[in-house]
Design a protein around this motif. Structure first.
Motif, mmCIF file in Angstrom:
data_model
loop_
_atom_site.group_PDB
_atom_site.id
_atom_site.type_symbol
_atom_site.label_atom_id
_atom_site.label_comp_id
_atom_site.label_asym_id
_atom_site.label_seq_id
_atom_site.Cartn_x
_atom_site.Cartn_y
_atom_site.Cartn_z
ATOM 1 N N ALA A 1 0.766 -1.697 -0.154
ATOM 2 C CA ALA A 1 0.659 -0.274 -0.025
ATOM 3 C C ALA A 1 0.964 1.100 -0.072
ATOM 4 N N GLY A 2 2.099 0.996 0.775
ATOM 5 C CA GLY A 2 2.865 2.244 0.151
ATOM 6 C C GLY A 2 2.402 3.280 1.213
ATOM 7 N N GLY A 3 1.776 3.013 2.870
ATOM 8 C CA GLY A 3 1.573 3.604 3.928
ATOM 9 C C GLY A 3 0.897 2.901 4.860
ATOM 10 N N TRP A 4 0.495 3.548 6.273
ATOM 11 C CA TRP A 4 -0.128 2.953 7.186
ATOM 12 C C TRP A 4 -0.897 1.614 6.307
ATOM 13 N N PRO A 5 -1.239 0.576 6.988
ATOM 14 C CA PRO A 5 -2.096 -0.396 7.059
ATOM 15 C C PRO A 5 -3.305 -0.434 7.778
ATOM 16 N N ILE A 6 -4.120 0.640 8.056
ATOM 17 C CA ILE A 6 -4.569 0.452 8.517
ATOM 18 C C ILE A 6 -6.344 -0.498 8.653
ATOM 19 N N ASP A 7 -6.846 -0.811 7.363
ATOM 20 C CA ASP A 7 -7.325 -2.105 7.810
ATOM 21 C C ASP A 7 -6.727 -3.032 8.310
ATOM 22 N N GLN A 8 -5.895 -3.261 7.759
ATOM 23 C CA GLN A 8 -5.408 -4.858 8.380
ATOM 24 C C GLN A 8 -4.669 -4.953 9.639
ATOM 25 N N ILE A 9 -4.422 -3.608 10.085
ATOM 26 C CA ILE A 9 -4.571 -3.566 11.827
ATOM 27 C C ILE A 9 -5.562 -3.729 12.263
ATOM 28 N N ILE A 10 -7.043 -3.013 11.635
ATOM 29 C CA ILE A 10 -7.940 -3.095 12.170
ATOM 30 C C ILE A 10 -8.426 -4.354 12.294
ATOM 31 N N GLY A 11 -7.755 -5.448 11.112
ATOM 32 C CA GLY A 11 -8.637 -6.585 10.666
ATOM 33 C C GLY A 11 -7.517 -7.220 11.892
ATOM 34 N N ALA A 12 -6.684 -7.685 12.233
ATOM 35 C CA ALA A 12 -5.475 -8.946 12.525
ATOM 36 C C ALA A 12 -6.523 -7.853 14.841
ATOM 37 N N VAL A 13 -6.732 -7.019 15.132
ATOM 38 C CA VAL A 13 -7.135 -6.476 16.337
ATOM 39 C C VAL A 13 -8.982 -7.474 16.128
ATOM 40 N N ALA A 14 -9.730 -6.921 15.160
ATOM 41 C CA ALA A 14 -11.015 -7.558 15.240
ATOM 42 C C ALA A 14 -10.461 -9.147 15.150
ATOM 43 N N GLY A 15 -9.543 -10.228 14.451
ATOM 44 C CA GLY A 15 -9.865 -11.226 14.163
ATOM 45 C C GLY A 15 -9.433 -12.062 15.336
ATOM 46 N N PHE A 16 -8.625 -11.462 16.360
ATOM 47 C CA PHE A 16 -8.244 -12.189 17.651
ATOM 48 C C PHE A 16 -10.049 -12.089 18.766
ATOM 49 N N ALA A 17 -10.235 -10.509 18.586
ATOM 50 C CA ALA A 17 -10.928 -10.295 19.583
ATOM 51 C C ALA A 17 -12.212 -11.231 18.883
ATOM 52 N N SER A 18 -12.524 -10.852 18.077
ATOM 53 C CA SER A 18 -13.732 -12.101 17.954
ATOM 54 C C SER A 18 -14.077 -13.841 18.035
ATOM 55 N N LEU A 19 -12.576 -14.343 17.905
ATOM 56 C CA LEU A 19 -12.637 -15.610 17.933
ATOM 57 C C LEU A 19 -12.296 -15.860 19.431
ATOM 58 N N TRP A 20 -11.207 -15.260 20.222
ATOM 59 C CA TRP A 20 -11.239 -15.152 21.541
ATOM 60 C C TRP A 20 -12.248 -15.541 22.647
#
Length: 250
Positions: free
Chosen positions: A144-163
């Protein structure tokens, strides 16, 4: 040049596949992965360099140890071939974008290792799942050539949802329904495909799991609630397909 890149990725796949095969054997036994010498599982003799050439050594030796003649499992050559196929797949899917191909190959080789470890041991070690988060965010930032905001949110949401799902299941059923590594692996999925891709990863994973259950029903005609399934392996399949083909319906 059209053939050079896939060939190069195939060779790299063979090399990484040999390493992956070794890790799947050594990690569950808590053996040294980096410095440990490869040995025959039957006689214990250290293998020589020419006996460690991916695929070719196994074929030349006709699937047997050169020292004791014991049969060598074909799983090694199959893993190496699978990693080579992933490399070719990554090279071709990039359509000339080398950055995309490198990221795809890196993801595929990581997922192959994770899927095998979970399928054979019902275990998702942090040493494999946590780096998946890091590589996903790095790949997203580079592409993306910048901060991966969607991916950061995805990492947090992925962990929280399955936990939260695992905790809810434990409280309702009184037993563990998901392993502790599954939420971290799902966080890794979010780091690669963003929060938008998480539903697709889960749908593909459920479809893969259902296919296994259906196969068991056809072949064994009985499946109980106590049967264990390697959900991490299914998540790996879901992440791979979502990365390659995008979110379902997207």
């Amino acid at each position: 040049m059209d053939l050079l890149i896939p060939i190069l990725f195939a060779v790299l796949g063979l090399i990484f596949g040999s390493f992956i095969a070794a890790v799947t054997v050594r990690m569950p036994r808590e053996e040294d992965i980096v410095l440990g010498r490869s040995r025959c599982m039957s006689c214990g003799e250290t293998l020589k360099p020419w006996q460690l050439v991916p695929v070719f050594s196994w074929l030349i030796q006709r699937g047997r140890c050169a020292m004791c003649g014991a049969a060598v499992s074909p799983r090694y050559i199959l893993i190496e071939a699978a990693a080579a196929a992933i490399g070719v797949w990554a090279a071709l899917s990039g359509a000339g974008d080398l950055t995309w191909s490198v990221a795809t190959a890196a993801l595929g080789w990581q997922l192959l290792l994770i899927a095998l470890i979970d399928a054979e041991n019902f275990w998702l070690p942090d040493e494999l799942t946590l780096p998946l988060i890091a590589t996903g965010l790095i790949a997203a930032a580079v592409i993306a050539g910048g901060w991966p905001i969607d991916q950061i949110i995805g990492a947090v949401a992925g962990f929280a949802s399955l936990w939260l799902l695992a905790e809810l299941y434990r409280r309702v059923r009184g037993r563990q329904g998901l392993g502790g590594g599954d939420p971290i692996l799902f966080a890794g999925a979010g780091a690669w495909v963003g929060w938008q891709g998480l539903p697709s990863v889960l749908l593909w994973a459920c479809a893969a799991g259902f296919s296994v259950v259906l196969t068991l029903l056809i072949t064994r005609r009985s499946v109980s609630g106590a049967d264990r399934l390697p959900f991490g392996t299914f998540l790996a399949i879901g992440l791979w397909l979502t990365w390659l083909y995008g979110p379902i319906g997207g």
